[in-house]
Design a protein around this motif. Structure first.
Motif, PDB file in Angstrom:
ATOM      1  N   LEU A 144       0.845  -1.195   0.000  1.00  0.00           N
ATOM      2  CA  LEU A 144       0.000   0.000   0.000  1.00  0.00           C
ATOM      3  C   LEU A 144       0.878   1.242   0.000  1.00  0.00           C
ATOM      4  O   LEU A 144       2.006   1.219   0.503  1.00  0.00           O
ATOM      5  N   ASP A 145       0.369   2.346  -0.556  1.00  0.00           N
ATOM      6  CA  ASP A 145       1.197   3.555  -0.647  1.00  0.00           C
ATOM      7  C   ASP A 145       0.842   4.619   0.378  1.00  0.00           C
ATOM      8  O   ASP A 145       1.311   5.750   0.292  1.00  0.00           O
ATOM      9  N   ASP A 146       0.026   4.263   1.367  1.00  0.00           N
ATOM     10  CA  ASP A 146      -0.347   5.193   2.431  1.00  0.00           C
ATOM     11  C   ASP A 146       0.023   4.566   3.779  1.00  0.00           C
ATOM     12  O   ASP A 146      -0.499   3.502   4.131  1.00  0.00           O
ATOM     13  N   PRO A 147       0.929   5.195   4.539  1.00  0.00           N
ATOM     14  CA  PRO A 147       1.358   4.619   5.815  1.00  0.00           C
ATOM     15  C   PRO A 147       0.194   4.375   6.785  1.00  0.00           C
ATOM     16  O   PRO A 147       0.175   3.390   7.509  1.00  0.00           O
TER      17      PRO A 147
ATOM     18  N   ALA B 265       4.661   4.068   8.660  1.00  0.00           N
ATOM     19  CA  ALA B 265       3.559   3.204   9.098  1.00  0.00           C
ATOM     20  C   ALA B 265       3.751   2.802  10.556  1.00  0.00           C
ATOM     21  O   ALA B 265       2.771   2.664  11.303  1.00  0.00           O
ATOM     22  N   LYS B 266       4.999   2.630  10.985  1.00  0.00           N
ATOM     23  CA  LYS B 266       5.269   2.338  12.395  1.00  0.00           C
ATOM     24  C   LYS B 266       4.772   3.487  13.274  1.00  0.00           C
ATOM     25  O   LYS B 266       4.150   3.265  14.310  1.00  0.00           O
ATOM     26  N   ASP B 267       5.079   4.716  12.851  1.00  0.00           N
ATOM     27  CA  ASP B 267       4.627   5.881  13.612  1.00  0.00           C
ATOM     28  C   ASP B 267       3.104   5.959  13.644  1.00  0.00           C
ATOM     29  O   ASP B 267       2.507   6.292  14.668  1.00  0.00           O
ATOM     30  N   GLU B 268       2.466   5.657  12.515  1.00  0.00           N
ATOM     31  CA  GLU B 268       1.005   5.655  12.457  1.00  0.00           C
ATOM     32  C   GLU B 268       0.428   4.597  13.387  1.00  0.00           C
ATOM     33  O   GLU B 268      -0.570   4.826  14.069  1.00  0.00           O
TER      34      GLU B 268
END
Length: 97
Positions: A28-31, A82-85
């Motif tokens: 996917l291209d959105d974190p 993504a980790k931050d999200e």
């Protein structure tokens, strides 16, 4: 033998005994979408051995680490975001080293 070593990590990503990942989650291209997908998978799982946050974060870290140098820099940055999200979704702060 080398081919077998490559397959085990793919098998873990595709059919983890702890999380049933949604198809294409790491492409996917959105974190935020990556984090939400991992969160859904972790929350649904009844086979995980730890809390949902740790399971989701472990799978994300596993993917990043196993890809190693072959993971393009833009994709690695996206997965780090993504980790931050994921931390934000679970109300966790980033550890200070």
């Amino acid at each position: 033998m080398a081919q077998e070593r490559q397959r085990w990590s793919r098998q873990v990503t595709d059919s983890s005994s702890a999380l049933a990942l949604e198809a294409g989650v790491f492409t996917l291209d959105d974190p935020r979408e990556i984090a939400l997908s991992l969160m859904r998978s972790a929350e649904r799982s009844d086979r995980r051995k730890t809390d949902p946050f740790r399971s989701a974060m472990s799978m994300l870290s596993f993917y990043i680490n196993r890809a190693g140098r072959k993971l393009p820099a833009p994709q690695r940055e996206l997965l780090e975001q993504a980790k931050d999200e994921l931390r934000a979704l679970y109300g966790k702060s980033r550890r200070q080293s």
